[in-house]
Write a protein that holds these residues in place. Structure first.
Motif, mmCIF file in Angstrom:
data_model
loop_
_atom_site.group_PDB
_atom_site.id
_atom_site.type_symbol
_atom_site.label_atom_id
_atom_site.label_comp_id
_atom_site.label_asym_id
_atom_site.label_seq_id
_atom_site.Cartn_x
_atom_site.Cartn_y
_atom_site.Cartn_z
ATOM 1 N N UNK A 82 46.691 39.201 48.126
ATOM 2 C CA UNK A 82 46.185 40.542 47.859
ATOM 3 C C UNK A 82 45.313 40.486 46.605
ATOM 4 N N UNK B 174 51.012 49.774 48.019
ATOM 5 C CA UNK B 174 52.480 49.747 47.999
ATOM 6 C C UNK B 174 52.993 48.363 47.597
ATOM 7 N N UNK B 175 52.328 47.323 48.087
ATOM 8 C CA UNK B 175 52.779 45.965 47.775
ATOM 9 C C UNK B 175 52.661 45.680 46.281
ATOM 10 N N UNK C 135 52.615 47.867 43.906
ATOM 11 C CA UNK C 135 53.608 48.688 43.217
ATOM 12 C C UNK C 135 55.015 48.131 43.355
ATOM 13 N N UNK C 136 55.280 47.472 44.469
ATOM 14 C CA UNK C 136 56.623 46.942 44.703
ATOM 15 C C UNK C 136 56.856 45.623 43.993
ATOM 16 N N UNK C 137 55.927 44.695 44.114
ATOM 17 C CA UNK C 137 56.083 43.369 43.511
ATOM 18 C C UNK C 137 54.694 42.763 43.360
ATOM 19 N N UNK D 270 48.489 49.606 52.305
ATOM 20 C CA UNK D 270 49.583 48.647 52.346
ATOM 21 C C UNK D 270 49.607 47.829 51.065
ATOM 22 N N UNK D 271 48.403 47.465 50.585
ATOM 23 C CA UNK D 271 48.328 46.654 49.375
ATOM 24 C C UNK D 271 48.702 47.451 48.137
ATOM 25 N N UNK E 50 55.712 51.881 43.920
ATOM 26 C CA UNK E 50 56.054 51.395 45.242
ATOM 27 C C UNK E 50 56.745 52.377 46.166
ATOM 28 N N UNK E 51 56.989 53.590 45.691
ATOM 29 C CA UNK E 51 57.728 54.519 46.534
ATOM 30 C C UNK E 51 57.159 55.921 46.344
ATOM 31 N N UNK F 83 54.312 38.978 43.984
ATOM 32 C CA UNK F 83 54.381 38.632 45.409
ATOM 33 C C UNK F 83 53.083 38.996 46.101
ATOM 34 N N UNK F 84 52.556 40.156 45.753
ATOM 35 C CA UNK F 84 51.304 40.589 46.379
ATOM 36 C C UNK F 84 50.183 39.611 46.036
ATOM 37 N N UNK G 30 67.062 49.827 49.077
ATOM 38 C CA UNK G 30 66.170 49.479 47.967
ATOM 39 C C UNK G 30 65.875 50.646 47.092
#
Lengths: 409, 295
Positions: A292, A278-279, A281-283, A275-276, A350-351, A286-287, A409
């Motif tokens: 994180x 992906x987090x 990689x996404x932002x 989960x982290x 992130x994807x 924010x992570x 997204x």
């Protein structure tokens, strides 16, 4: 019937049963969430084209070979999926795989160490490289593109250096590694038992999920959907087992690769670490603010990528029975990176999914094998591979546009 | 502490905080006194005093550079104050870092929300605080809790399994606010929650702020928008040039008065006319303003 807690919003389009599940898939595709559909279609087209050119392409013998030879680079590509999920890149996986294989070969052949020690050292090289990369990235802030490009050149030099003047090291023919990577196949009853076991695990996992969600008063997938999926899985794997069994069966090497892919997929989707990943990689910001430990995520991913690269190199050496100056050069590198992207993992972080490594490498290996069977020069293979990579990225870019206009997204 | 008429106190997130000796079983009371912060040659904040009671919305307004963000970051633990005292429920505390603020029960929703677009609502709500069962993510329990939080906010999110990218601005704000509630805080700081939102979405977020108050939380609302502030706040603290410029009860103040206090126009006018200045310490202590008249 009471509505499950998560379906209570009146604006939510309800979908029930198998029809609902199919409808959901269709909506997702239209929204640009293509997942692995383009690759699967691509694979079907490739099979159709080469089959029409030469029916031997789809023979059991050819399929067994495609899967077996896809495995080592596939394992390297699995690591690439991880760095891509963080929005980073590792250009040096090919060189690291060659270096790992060379270290193993030198220890086993020239230094007469045991195979286990040699393999451990070969894979260990990957761990060390990954740690150094992580340090360069997290402490010095060097872009991954740059230090892995340095690694691509540097470790190829190391490969040449430790191979010495001979240039090629042949592994002992009775080596357990060669036995495993080249001559071990799962077939017959054992293979069918394994298929039954996989399907049973799938069904058990599905039923467990349904039960948990029902108990928590949340919507659960219908049992019919689960049954149909399990049936398709059983049929597909069963048929493949039979068809591959006509020749030699499932190669152990491919089964190891498949186990790594499934394991990595579960790690990515079902654990906090995944989960982290992906987090981040996404932002990343924010992570970090959510608590994180971003640095640790980078360390774990760079180490895993290099380690998988070295493991892939060691196994490839076993499969080819030797390590040469050409081991893990440009071809391996670009195949591994292209496979991850062709399989549908985004270059922007992130994807993506662990399965994209498997799908992508099978596509590339199928093209290579098909062109070999048809008897085309390797110059054409590079051109075709390049075109397929471009096509895959183009599809991803178009799908991204569809996603942003449909709010996925 | 005069508790507002809480209709949903039993659903308060802090109901398990009874052990802290808070009779209302609701949010925390935060008070700052004499807080100062200096960056190099710039005295960003000096001698700031401010109080937030449980079940109260305090708006923090001021022009650009007035020190709003610095004050918020001090309360959120991002900056350490150079002077002054921060008390939570009467006890002096030092807020060591953002994590420390969270552990003390102070949650902050920053303006840029800090959500991961590629993850779904549940994953974002629990990011960094994932629930696990035998080492595996406990999706079912997290999804249940997500629905419970969103229901409590009467939030309009169609599904918690869609990625954040699919949500509107107001819905994202909702998710960010809901996420701040995951750790059961007593004080929630909202930094410009209605900036860049449309009319309907702004109304949605303001309703959310009222609901936070109803559940007994202390809310600090930082905003540029006077009508938003007047619509939801119980009290309004005006900062100007790093100092307390004025403090109003929302019921007693007009937009013109607020603007005058923010720009300092009123003081200049009065000084020119030889009258005593308004604002400052003379008119401030209206801590126990009854909440709820605007809800």
């Amino acid at each position: 019937m009471t509505v499950a807690a998560d379906l209570a919003d009146e604006r939510l389009v309800q979908s029930k049963g198998l029809g609902g599940a199919l409808d959901l898939v269709w909506r997702r595709l239209r929204g640009g969430d293509l997942g692995s559909l383009p690759v699967v279609i691509g694979l079907i087209v490739i099979c159709a084209v080469f089959y029409s050119l030469d029916p031997r392409f789809l023979s059991s013998f050819s399929l067994v070979n495609i899967l077996a030879y896809a495995a080592p680079i596939g394992i390297i590509s699995l690591g690439i999926v991880l760095v891509l999920l963080l929005g980073e890149i590792d250009l040096s996986v090919g060189s690291v795989s060659g270096m790992g294989a060379a270290v193993m070969a030198v220890l086993v052949v020239k230094e007469s160490q045991s195979l286990v020690l040699g393999m451990a050292a070969g894979v260990g090289v990957g761990v060390v490289v990954g740690l150094v990369y992580a340090l360069l990235y997290t402490k010095l802030g060097i872009p991954s593109f740059v230090f892995s490009l340095a690694g691509l050149l540097g470790f190829q030099g190391v490969l040449l250096y430790i191979l010495g003047s001979d240039g090629t090291i042949n592994l002992p023919p009775n080596s357990g590694l060669i036995e495993f990577a080249r001559f071990s196949y799962l077939t017959g009853t054992a293979a069918y038992v394994a298929v039954a076991l996989v399907v049973a695990l799938y069904v058990a996992g599905g039923l467990w999920k349904v039960r948990q969600r029902k108990r928590a008063d949340l919507s659960a997938p219908s049992l019919v959907t689960l049954g149909v999926k399990a049936g398709l899985l059983a049929l597909g794997l069963g048929w493949l087992t039979w068809y591959l069994g006509v020749d030699r069966g499932w190669s152990y090497l491919f089964l190891l690769f498949a186990a790594l892919v499934v394991g990595m997929d579960l790690m990515l989707r079902r654990t906090r670490w995944g989960r982290h990943v992906f987090a981040v990689g996404g932002n990343e910001e924010a992570a970090r603010r959510s608590g994180v430990k971003v640095g640790r995520i980078y360390v774990s991913v760079f180490v895993l990528t290099s380690t998988l690269a070295a493991l892939g190199g060691v196994l490839a050496a076993g499969q080819q029975t030797s390590v040469s100056q050409a081991t893990g050069t440009t071809d391996t590198n670009l195949m591994a990176i292209a496979a991850a992207v062709i399989g549908g993992t985004s270059l922007f972080g992130g994807r993506g999914s662990a399965y994209s490594a498997m799908l992508g490498i099978i596509v590339l290996q199928a093209i290579q094998s098909g062109l070999n069977i048809v008897g085309v020069d390797s110059s054409v293979r590079f051109m075709v591979t390049g075109a397929v990579l471009l096509l895959a990225v183009a599809i991803d870019s178009i799908a991204r546009r569809a996603r942003s206009s449909s709010g996925r997204g | 502490m005069t508790s507002p008429d809480l209709t949903k106190t039993q659903a308060s997130p802090a109901s398990d905080r009874a052990g802290r000796g808070d009779p209302a079983g609701s949010g925390l009371a935060l008070s700052l006194s004499g807080v100062g912060k200096r960056f190099g040659a710039v005295q960003a904040l000096s001698d700031i005093s401010m109080e937030v009671a449980a079940g109260e919305v305090v708006a923090l307004v001021g022009d650009n550079g007035a020190g709003k963000s610095t004050l918020v970051k001090i309360i959120a633990g991002v900056y350490q104050p150079d002077a002054g005292e921060i008390r939570l429920d009467g006890k002096p505390v030092s807020i060591a870092g953002p994590r420390g603020a969270q552990n003390l029960g102070i949650a902050t929703v920053f303006q840029d929300l800090a959500l991961c677009d590629n993850l779904d609502v549940v994953a974002n709500l629990f990011l960094g605080r994932e629930r696990r069962q035998l080492g595996v993510l406990d999706e079912v329990s997290m999804e249940q809790e997500a629905w419970r939080l969103l229901r409590r906010l009467s939030a309009k999110i169609p599904s918690v399994r869609i990625p954040i990218a699919a949500l509107s601005g107001g819905q994202r704000q909702t998710v960010a606010i809901a996420r701040s509630l995951v750790g059961d805080p007593g004080i929630v700081i909202l930094d410009e929650p209605t900036a860049a939102l449309g009319v309907a979405q702004t109304a949605e977020v303001l309703a959310l702020v009222r609901r936070l108050r109803e559940t007994g939380l202390g809310v600090i609302l930082v905003s540029h928008n006077m009508s938003d502030v007047l619509a939801v706040a119980d009290r309004i603290e005006v900062l100007r040039l790093g100092r307390n410029a004025a403090s109003f009860r929302a019921a007693d103040v007009s937009v013109e008065q607020l603007v005058a206090a923010i720009t300092g126009a009123s003081e200049r006018d009065r000084a020119e006319r030889g009258e005593a200045p308004i604002g400052g310490t003379q008119q401030t202590k209206t801590v126990d303003a009854p909440a709820g008249e605007t809800s």
